[in-house]
Design a protein around this motif. Structure first.
Motif, PDB file in Angstrom:
ATOM      1  N   LYS A 279     -16.844  56.249 -19.351  1.00 42.40           N
ATOM      2  CA  LYS A 279     -16.628  55.165 -20.305  1.00 42.40           C
ATOM      3  C   LYS A 279     -16.430  53.849 -19.553  1.00 42.40           C
ATOM      4  O   LYS A 279     -15.874  53.818 -18.451  1.00 42.40           O
ATOM      5  CB  LYS A 279     -15.424  55.442 -21.192  1.00 42.40           C
ATOM      6  CG  LYS A 279     -15.510  56.749 -21.967  1.00 42.40           C
ATOM      7  CD  LYS A 279     -16.738  56.798 -22.876  1.00 42.40           C
ATOM      8  CE  LYS A 279     -16.761  58.090 -23.701  1.00 42.40           C
ATOM      9  NZ  LYS A 279     -17.986  58.184 -24.526  1.00 42.40           N
TER      10      LYS A 279
ATOM     11  N   ASP B  97     -21.833  53.877 -25.234  1.00 43.28           N
ATOM     12  CA  ASP B  97     -20.547  53.687 -25.913  1.00 43.28           C
ATOM     13  C   ASP B  97     -19.986  52.322 -25.546  1.00 43.28           C
ATOM     14  O   ASP B  97     -19.576  52.097 -24.410  1.00 43.28           O
ATOM     15  CB  ASP B  97     -19.565  54.782 -25.490  1.00 43.28           C
ATOM     16  CG  ASP B  97     -18.328  54.852 -26.378  1.00 43.28           C
ATOM     17  OD1 ASP B  97     -18.107  53.893 -27.159  1.00 43.28           O
ATOM     18  OD2 ASP B  97     -17.587  55.846 -26.297  1.00 43.28           O
TER      19      ASP B  97
ATOM     20  N   ARG C  82     -17.453  50.889 -27.331  1.00 36.16           N
ATOM     21  CA  ARG C  82     -16.175  50.729 -28.040  1.00 36.16           C
ATOM     22  C   ARG C  82     -15.100  50.087 -27.177  1.00 36.16           C
ATOM     23  O   ARG C  82     -14.163  49.479 -27.700  1.00 36.16           O
ATOM     24  CB  ARG C  82     -15.663  52.086 -28.516  1.00 36.16           C
ATOM     25  CG  ARG C  82     -16.470  52.732 -29.633  1.00 36.16           C
ATOM     26  CD  ARG C  82     -15.919  54.111 -29.935  1.00 36.16           C
ATOM     27  NE  ARG C  82     -16.039  55.014 -28.803  1.00 36.16           N
ATOM     28  CZ  ARG C  82     -15.277  56.092 -28.625  1.00 36.16           C
ATOM     29  NH1 ARG C  82     -14.301  56.362 -29.491  1.00 36.16           N
ATOM     30  NH2 ARG C  82     -15.467  56.879 -27.575  1.00 36.16           N
TER      31      ARG C  82
END
Length: 367
Positions: free
Chosen positions: A291, A309, A311
């Motif tokens: 991440k 990703d 986020r």
């Protein structure tokens, strides 16, 4: 991989190539975006011969890529290097003399000129909106014009004129066992999650300040995380890292300049979260399943952020557009860079800490 539906904008006659040449020289992050396209081509045509004309550093990163012949072009070699690349390509082709298709995935002037040395029947390039530096003179087909998509999806669409559609995004980074062994040897696994910081981009105006990195690192250390710094061997990376370490209250493991390009993916894979500006390590980490807390103001994360990703990214791109260009991001041409001296100051410590806390919550930790 699925065939393009008949009658669609990307439909094509039945085509089963024997050989395809891919041209994408740089940069480290961008070449990771080509890996899903290679997987798509290979699923459709397991026997197709794939040759990739690639930059020198990028070839070191991807050395060992299965069933792809990497032909290195050194940008410093100029026209002589282009002629040598043609000689090497022709030796690979043998009696075939030409590739069935060239996928020309870079629009810079040097790459366009180099593509002219590649013998190919079909020469597929970018749509007119993305073309520049006489790109259109070197291609005879174009990918679909789809504005507002991520760089990876644009590269993925190069299979569409061939009659395919990229409907799976998978990476197969060639990371040798010894690279993973090296990464495991850098610190013991004591159960603490790892916040890794790769502080520098090759574009200086995308870089954040050392004191802000230090503040986020200390916050993570106080939450029980191990702090690891990584990066290359440039003077800027060394100076930035030294400044971060000097501003930190907590200890950190300094691995800047100590890994190789083959070890870097394995190192990034050991982190629970990577903090970095828009940079090569961002995309390499994403390809390894790590991440990313991307720091975005100079560039749009929807176009060039971590693909899988976003986020945990900080997005101040619209603020930057309004302050430095006098208009909202939605009014800018897709892909516009906002690289001004103070643009990254729009990304605050509080922004990054909030993103870090989102990752902690995602891991089930108490915020």
């Amino acid at each position: 991989m699925t065939p393009v539906p008949p009658g669609s904008a990307a439909s094509a006659p039945a085509f089963r190539p024997r050989s395809i040449c891919l041209l994408r020289l740089s940069a480290l992050g961008d070449v990771t975006h080509v890996l899903p396209l290679i997987a798509t081509l290979r699923r459709a045509w397991p026997e197709v011969a794939l040759t990739w004309l690639i930059g020198k550093g990028e070839a070191r990163l991807l050395d060992g890529l299965p069933d792809v012949d990497l032909v290195v072009y050194d940008k410093a070699s100029g026209l002589a290097g282009m002629r040598e690349a043609r000689r090497v390509l022709q030796s690979r082709l043998g009696e075939a003399r030409r590739f069935d298709a060239l996928l020309q995935m870079q629009v810079a002037a040097r790459a366009n000129l180099l593509s002219g040395f590649v013998p190919a029947r079909r020469r597929i390039g970018y749509d007119r909106a993305r073309s520049k530096d006489l790109h259109g003179l070197f291609v005879n087909e174009r990918i679909p014009d789809r504005p507002g998509i991520h760089v990876l999806d644009a590269i993925g669409s190069f299979c569409e004129p061939l009659g395919l559609r990229q409907d799976q995004v998978t990476w197969a980074m060639p990371v040798p066992d010894e690279a993973h062994a090296w990464a495991r040897a850098q610190w013991g696994d004591d159960g603490r999650p790892v916040l890794m910081i790769s502080p520098c981009s090759s574009h200086v105006r995308r870089n954040w300040s050392a004191d802000r990195y230090a503040a986020v690192a200390d916050h993570a250390a106080n939450a029980g995380w191990r702090i690891v710094l990584c990066g290359g061997r440039s003077a800027l990376e060394r100076e930035t890292t030294d400044a971060i370490l000097a501003a930190m209250a907590a200890p950190a493991l300094d691995l800047v300049g100590k890994d190789t390009l083959k070890q870097l993916p394995a190192l990034l894979a050991r982190a629970q979260l990577l903090v970095t500006p828009d940079s090569g390590p961002m995309h390499i980490a994403n390809a390894m399943g790590t991440k990313v807390l991307g720091l975005h103001a100079a560039s749009n994360p929807e176009r060039s952020g971590p693909y899988s990703d976003r986020r945990f990214c900080v997005d101040r791109y619209d603020d930057a557009a309004r302050r430095f260009l006098g208009k909202p991001a939605a009014a800018l041409k897709w892909g516009t860079k906002i690289e001004f001296d103070e643009v990254m100051s729009l990304v605050t410590v509080d922004d990054a800490i909030a993103a870090f806390e989102r990752r902690r919550a995602d891991l089930g930790q108490t915020a």
